[in-house]
Design an enzyme around this catalytic site. Sequence first.
Site, PDB file in Angstrom:
ATOM      1  N   ASP A   1       1.011  -1.243  -0.034  1.00  0.00           N
ATOM      2  CA  ASP A   1      -0.052  -0.118  -0.036  1.00  0.00           C
ATOM      3  C   ASP A   1       0.867   1.243  -0.012  1.00  0.00           C
ATOM      4  O   ASP A   1       1.995   1.262   0.363  1.00  0.00           O
ATOM      5  CB  ASP A   1      -0.944  -0.064   1.199  1.00  0.00           C
ATOM      6  CG  ASP A   1      -1.816  -1.193   1.103  1.00  0.00           C
ATOM      7  OD1 ASP A   1      -2.403  -1.698   0.146  1.00  0.00           O
ATOM      8  OD2 ASP A   1      -2.447  -1.405   2.213  1.00  0.00           O
TER       9      ASP A   1
HETATM   10  N1  URA Z   1      -1.260  -5.713   4.036  1.00  0.00           N
HETATM   11  C1  URA Z   1      -1.628  -4.232   4.054  1.00  0.00           C
HETATM   12  O1  URA Z   1      -2.710  -4.118   4.335  1.00  0.00           O
HETATM   13  N2  URA Z   1      -0.917  -3.544   3.179  1.00  0.00           N
HETATM   14  C2  URA Z   1       0.314  -3.819   2.723  1.00  0.00           C
HETATM   15  O2  URA Z   1       0.862  -3.058   1.983  1.00  0.00           O
HETATM   16  C3  URA Z   1       0.492  -5.296   2.715  1.00  0.00           C
HETATM   17  C4  URA Z   1      -0.152  -6.275   3.540  1.00  0.00           C
END
Ligand code: URA
Length: 239
Positions: free
Chosen positions: A103
């Site tokens: 993310d």
């Molecule tokens: N889980 C999440 O919520 N975000 C990420 O970037 C990776 C795993």
Amino acid sequence: MRLDKFLGITGCCSRSDAKRIIRSGGVSVNGSVAKSADMSMDPDVDTVIFRGQTVVYRRYTYIMLNKPEGVVSATEDGRDRTVLDLLPEEIPKANLFPCGRLDKYTLGLMLITDNGVLGHRLLAPKSHVSKEYYFRAKHPISREDADRFEKGLTLEDGYETKPAKIELRGDGNEGVITLVEGKYHQIKRMLEALGNKITYLERIRFGPLLLDSALERGEWRYLTAEEIAMLESHGSSQL
Ligand code: URA
């Protein structure tokens, strides 16, 4: 391929520095000192020595990036900077892609490659490549909630997560999570399913690859030959 381009993509130096280093006699090709940066060479055949070291040419590029906050793991984006934008110009980007997604506000280990076959295999759900994340949460996580997390939870859209691992530290609002799948916002949504909230998330391992602690946020390096071999021979992971 031009010699300066070759030195750039193999990580010896930037293309602009190549000119100066070649002029000062720092590079030889097949035993003769190279004279110009635009000299044409064949990376599969020619032996290049850069400042006394033989340059190893790899058909594919493998990069470890320590992803900073606010950068998206995409090849291009109309609004935000992408992980590819953090790499210098001399690295040809046309075929590079981030292997998996983090993310925008997640930090840490991002593998970037142009080896589509390997990338596809590592990302295939049936490969169950495990990933480890250091996290901090808004509220402490009880042992009971950790057990629910480990057994698998039902997310808000009805998806049942696979068994995962959570190791709690401190007073329970930080620790390390290991997943063998990678659904959209998975950890964030798993914590939300427990009525909690992620406040910090950093990937510290991807399959056999550990985040290099020498890399500052936003810094990158090429994978070593050992790391590439580990990725290539990597089968399914265990939690
Ligand atoms: N889980 C999440 O919520 N975000 C990420 O970037 C990776 C795993």
